[in-house]
Design a protein around this motif. Structure first.
Motif, PDB file in Angstrom:
ATOM      1  N   ASN A  18       0.811  -1.219   0.000  1.00  0.00           N
ATOM      2  CA  ASN A  18       0.000   0.000   0.000  1.00  0.00           C
ATOM      3  C   ASN A  18       0.841   1.263   0.000  1.00  0.00           C
ATOM      4  O   ASN A  18       0.376   2.316   0.433  1.00  0.00           O
ATOM      5  N   VAL A  19       2.085   1.155  -0.452  1.00  0.00           N
ATOM      6  CA  VAL A  19       2.970   2.310  -0.540  1.00  0.00           C
ATOM      7  C   VAL A  19       3.243   2.596  -2.009  1.00  0.00           C
ATOM      8  O   VAL A  19       3.735   1.732  -2.734  1.00  0.00           O
ATOM      9  N   SER A  20       2.907   3.793  -2.457  1.00  0.00           N
ATOM     10  CA  SER A  20       3.249   4.206  -3.817  1.00  0.00           C
ATOM     11  C   SER A  20       4.523   5.040  -3.754  1.00  0.00           C
ATOM     12  O   SER A  20       4.826   5.656  -2.737  1.00  0.00           O
ATOM     13  N   VAL A  21       5.265   5.045  -4.826  1.00  0.00           N
ATOM     14  CA  VAL A  21       6.518   5.781  -4.883  1.00  0.00           C
ATOM     15  C   VAL A  21       6.371   6.898  -5.903  1.00  0.00           C
ATOM     16  O   VAL A  21       6.114   6.648  -7.081  1.00  0.00           O
ATOM     17  N   ALA A  22       6.519   8.129  -5.430  1.00  0.00           N
ATOM     18  CA  ALA A  22       6.425   9.286  -6.327  1.00  0.00           C
ATOM     19  C   ALA A  22       7.617   9.289  -7.274  1.00  0.00           C
ATOM     20  O   ALA A  22       8.662   8.709  -6.978  1.00  0.00           O
ATOM     21  N   VAL A  72       9.980   0.006  -6.256  1.00  0.00           N
ATOM     22  CA  VAL A  72       8.745  -0.612  -6.753  1.00  0.00           C
ATOM     23  C   VAL A  72       8.896  -2.133  -6.773  1.00  0.00           C
ATOM     24  O   VAL A  72       7.981  -2.862  -6.393  1.00  0.00           O
ATOM     25  N   ASP A  73      10.087  -2.621  -7.168  1.00  0.00           N
ATOM     26  CA  ASP A  73      10.334  -4.068  -7.154  1.00  0.00           C
ATOM     27  C   ASP A  73      10.217  -4.639  -5.753  1.00  0.00           C
ATOM     28  O   ASP A  73       9.653  -5.704  -5.545  1.00  0.00           O
ATOM     29  N   ARG A  74      10.751  -3.931  -4.766  1.00  0.00           N
ATOM     30  CA  ARG A  74      10.766  -4.440  -3.405  1.00  0.00           C
ATOM     31  C   ARG A  74       9.428  -4.288  -2.688  1.00  0.00           C
ATOM     32  O   ARG A  74       9.120  -5.054  -1.785  1.00  0.00           O
TER      33      ARG A  74
END
Length: 164
Positions: free
Chosen positions: A37-41, A56-58
């Protein structure tokens, strides 16, 4: 009998210490679900692209975007500096440093849940071949990106585990 008891005593002590595996339950566990549930800007530059892809892979499904509970905002500082120097001022060794300042933001409340830094550095020799030096710089950046992403994910996982 006393030999067996002696060998089992550390196991009993460890069981009572309160340590629990962080990734218990595998991909369906509490921490893995929170990380999904964590998006990366988006992060600026080549180093940003490498770090974001590693994150994103991790994170698993961390590329969800808009519907994620948390957002990871990251600013990078990527530097290459000369270390070794000959008497004729020729650089013989360089160090590449990658530092990240990151914030984990709760998208529902806008609160900053975690504000921290991560970083690493790598050294490489400067040789007569310009191609070899460029390849060494690129390899160092790729490795540093992976290491910084590992540090960030570990710290985020610990924070999200504490929050639950």
């Amino acid at each position: 009998m006393s030999k067996r008891l002696f060998l089992l005593a550390p196991l009993f002590a460890l069981a009572g210490c309160g340590l629990q595996p962080m990734y218990a339950g595998g991909g369906n566990g509490q921490v893995a679900s929170a990380l999904a549930n964590v998006s990366v800007a988006a992060i600026e530059g080549q180093s940003g692209w490498l770090v974001r892809n590693a994150l994103v892979d991790r994170l698993g499904a961390g590329a969800k975007g808009g519907d994620a509970r948390y957002r990871l905002d990251i600013r990078l500082d990527d530097r290459v500096e000369g270390l070794g120097q000959l008497s004729n001022d020729t650089i013989t060794r360089e160090r590449r440093t990658l530092r990240a300042r990151y914030q984990l933001v709760d998208t529902q409340s806008g609160d900053v849940v975690l504000d921290a830094t991560a970083g690493s550095d790598a050294g490489f020799d400067v040789v007569n071949s310009e191609y070899a030096v460029i390849a060494a710089e690129q390899t160092a950046l790729e490795n540093l990106s992976q290491e910084v992403a590992d540090q960030i994910v570990t710290r985020v996982a610990v924070r999200l585990r504490e929050a639950r």
